[in-house]
Enzyme design. Structure first.
Site, PDB file in Angstrom:
ATOM      1  N   GLY A 132       0.842  -1.188   0.000  1.00 45.20           N
ATOM      2  CA  GLY A 132       0.000   0.000   0.000  1.00 45.20           C
ATOM      3  C   GLY A 132       0.877   1.236   0.000  1.00 45.20           C
ATOM      4  O   GLY A 132       1.510   1.554   1.007  1.00 45.20           O
ATOM      5  N   GLY A 134       0.008   4.414  -0.491  1.00 44.12           N
ATOM      6  CA  GLY A 134      -0.752   5.651  -0.329  1.00 44.12           C
ATOM      7  C   GLY A 134      -0.031   6.621   0.586  1.00 44.12           C
ATOM      8  O   GLY A 134       1.187   6.548   0.773  1.00 44.12           O
ATOM      9  N   THR A 139       0.000   6.962   3.887  1.00 49.83           N
ATOM     10  CA  THR A 139       0.681   6.371   5.039  1.00 49.83           C
ATOM     11  C   THR A 139       1.876   5.537   4.602  1.00 49.83           C
ATOM     12  O   THR A 139       2.972   5.656   5.165  1.00 49.83           O
ATOM     13  CB  THR A 139      -0.291   5.510   5.865  1.00 49.83           C
ATOM     14  OG1 THR A 139      -1.391   6.316   6.299  1.00 49.83           O
ATOM     15  CG2 THR A 139       0.409   4.932   7.086  1.00 49.83           C
ATOM     16  N   GLY A 140       1.681   4.690   3.595  1.00 48.47           N
ATOM     17  CA  GLY A 140       2.773   3.851   3.118  1.00 48.47           C
ATOM     18  C   GLY A 140       3.934   4.664   2.587  1.00 48.47           C
ATOM     19  O   GLY A 140       5.102   4.377   2.876  1.00 48.47           O
ATOM     20  N   ARG A 189     -13.558   4.069   4.181  1.00 51.03           N
ATOM     21  CA  ARG A 189     -15.021   4.039   4.123  1.00 51.03           C
ATOM     22  C   ARG A 189     -15.517   5.158   3.218  1.00 51.03           C
ATOM     23  O   ARG A 189     -15.173   6.325   3.408  1.00 51.03           O
ATOM     24  CB  ARG A 189     -15.607   4.192   5.527  1.00 51.03           C
ATOM     25  CG  ARG A 189     -17.120   4.008   5.572  1.00 51.03           C
ATOM     26  CD  ARG A 189     -17.593   3.904   7.004  1.00 51.03           C
ATOM     27  NE  ARG A 189     -19.029   3.804   7.108  1.00 51.03           N
ATOM     28  CZ  ARG A 189     -19.684   3.644   8.255  1.00 51.03           C
ATOM     29  NH1 ARG A 189     -19.008   3.546   9.381  1.00 51.03           N
ATOM     30  NH2 ARG A 189     -21.001   3.568   8.278  1.00 51.03           N
ATOM     31  N   ARG A 194     -20.642   0.083   7.538  1.00 52.05           N
ATOM     32  CA  ARG A 194     -19.464  -0.433   8.244  1.00 52.05           C
ATOM     33  C   ARG A 194     -19.241  -1.900   7.886  1.00 52.05           C
ATOM     34  O   ARG A 194     -18.110  -2.347   7.719  1.00 52.05           O
ATOM     35  CB  ARG A 194     -19.658  -0.279   9.755  1.00 52.05           C
ATOM     36  CG  ARG A 194     -18.483  -0.810  10.573  1.00 52.05           C
ATOM     37  CD  ARG A 194     -18.716  -0.594  12.063  1.00 52.05           C
ATOM     38  NE  ARG A 194     -17.660  -1.180  12.866  1.00 52.05           N
ATOM     39  CZ  ARG A 194     -16.496  -0.610  13.100  1.00 52.05           C
ATOM     40  NH1 ARG A 194     -16.235   0.568  12.575  1.00 52.05           N
ATOM     41  NH2 ARG A 194     -15.582  -1.194  13.854  1.00 52.05           N
ATOM     42  N   LEU A 217      -1.998  -2.216   9.608  1.00 51.75           N
ATOM     43  CA  LEU A 217      -2.552  -0.880   9.839  1.00 51.75           C
ATOM     44  C   LEU A 217      -3.932  -0.720   9.202  1.00 51.75           C
ATOM     45  O   LEU A 217      -4.630   0.254   9.456  1.00 51.75           O
ATOM     46  CB  LEU A 217      -1.599   0.185   9.298  1.00 51.75           C
ATOM     47  CG  LEU A 217      -1.806   1.620   9.778  1.00 51.75           C
ATOM     48  CD1 LEU A 217      -1.570   1.731  11.280  1.00 51.75           C
ATOM     49  CD2 LEU A 217      -0.873   2.573   9.052  1.00 51.75           C
ATOM     50  N   HIS A 272      -9.442   0.068  18.666  1.00 50.68           N
ATOM     51  CA  HIS A 272      -9.139   1.361  18.046  1.00 50.68           C
ATOM     52  C   HIS A 272     -10.454   1.991  17.599  1.00 50.68           C
ATOM     53  O   HIS A 272     -11.001   1.653  16.551  1.00 50.68           O
ATOM     54  CB  HIS A 272      -8.215   1.138  16.850  1.00 50.68           C
ATOM     55  CG  HIS A 272      -7.813   2.399  16.144  1.00 50.68           C
ATOM     56  ND1 HIS A 272      -7.234   3.463  16.790  1.00 50.68           N
ATOM     57  CD2 HIS A 272      -7.902   2.758  14.838  1.00 50.68           C
ATOM     58  CE1 HIS A 272      -6.981   4.421  15.920  1.00 50.68           C
ATOM     59  NE2 HIS A 272      -7.383   4.026  14.729  1.00 50.68           N
TER      60      HIS A 272
END
EC number: 1.1.1.37
Length: 313
Positions: free
Chosen positions: A11, A13, A15-16, A86, A92, A122, A179
């Site tokens: 990933g 994106g 964060t990655g 989402r 959900r 993550l 979380h």
């Protein structure tokens, strides 16, 4: 020939990519950024961009972008950030089912190409996705780590430091549980350089800080308008990887598979752990009052309800 440590990030994106940049600067190991076929340019472009910053920052880390999952071969650590956020109109349950399939398939691939690696998860909902990775990979529980607790605790500590106008370095506090809205900051174990936080902040203000911590991710999403947090999540993953590669025996909140600890079994959620070269080397059980224990059980129940909506073999 020296065997260089290898970290694969699935990933590429926000964060990655941010994590790859941090790891490259710290020279913790060579990095592979993996993306889907349709996002090949993002993986290769970010990898090249990071690589080209090396002469300026002064690092010699190898950074490689790829769409070939086989390129994770022989990784020491594989970080799983892949999944979908989402979307508007999505329930959900739909999010959970979609990401569960992605994580399950990815965990099987990791088991094939990097069978001796440690997996750090993550992907959200991260407690249940960590459980999925554990079940699908067949890895021992110490080599499956979900990460949210470092992030949640960092937010909690930040808000306390802001309230008291003190250095965040002097604020110590843990966050346990799932979380999300049921996470449990341990107020009785929160100190400012040894002084209990309850001696310095009113109960009403502490409650407000706890609630803000629980909504920390949503606050970032609302402010950004598009996307979600990535600097702090990536830094939390870095701290875990640093503890593993340097065998630091750090006491860090991590999502771990529980077998009776805190009265919970066959579930993954956030608890204090010792992180070292083997991954999760020990789960620490801290003393709690009855109210804290009941809140933690409530959090575990919330995670279990999501987990039980899926079918695990």
């Amino acid at each position: 020939m020296v065997n260089r440590r290898k970290i694969s990030i699935i990933g590429a994106g926000h964060t990655g990519g941010t994590l790859a940049f941090i790891l490259a600067q710290k020279e913790l190991g060579d990095i592979v950024l993996i993306e889907r076929q349709q996002s090949e340019g993002m993986a290769k472009g970010k990898a090249l961009d990071i690589l080209e910053s090396g002469p300026i920052w002064g690092f010699d880390t190898s950074v490689h972008g790829s769409v070939n999952i086989e390129d994770i071969k022989d990784s020491d650590i594989v970080v799983m950030t892949a999944g979908i956020p989402r979307k508007s109109g999505m329930t959900r349950e739909e999010l959970v089912q979609t990401n569960e399939q992605i994580v399950r398939e990815t965990a099987l691939q990791i088991a094939t190409y990097a069978p001796h690696s440690i997996i750090i998860v993550l992907t959200n909902p991260v407690d249940v996705m960590t459980y999925t990775a554990f079940k699908a990979s067949g890895f021992p529980k110490e080599r499956i780590i979900g990460q949210s607790g470092i992030l949640d605790a960092a937010r909690y500590r930040t808000f306390i430091a802001q309230e008291l106008n003190v250095s965040v370095k002097d604020v110590n506090g843990f966050v346990l549980g799932g979380h999300g809205d049921t996470m449990l900051p341990l107020i009785n174990n929160t100190h400012i350089n040894g002084i209990p936080v309850k001696h310095l902040i009113s109960e009403e203000k502490i409650d407000q800080i706890v609630e803000r911590t629980r909504k920390g991710g949503a606050e970032i999403v609302a402010l950004l308008g598009q996307g979600s947090a990535y600097y702090a999540p990536a830094t939390a993953i870095y701290e875990t990887i640093d503890a593993i590669f340097n065998d630091r025996k750090r006491l860090l909140p991590s999502i771990a598979y529980l077998e009776g600890e805190y009265g919970c079994s066959d579930i993954c959620f956030g608890v204090p752990t010792i992180i070292g070269y083997q991954g999760i080397e020990k789960i620490i059980e801290v003393d709690m009052n009855n109210d804290e224990y009941q809140q933690l059980q409530h959090s575990a129940q919330a995670v279990s309800e999501v987990k039980n909506s899926l079918k695990f073999k």
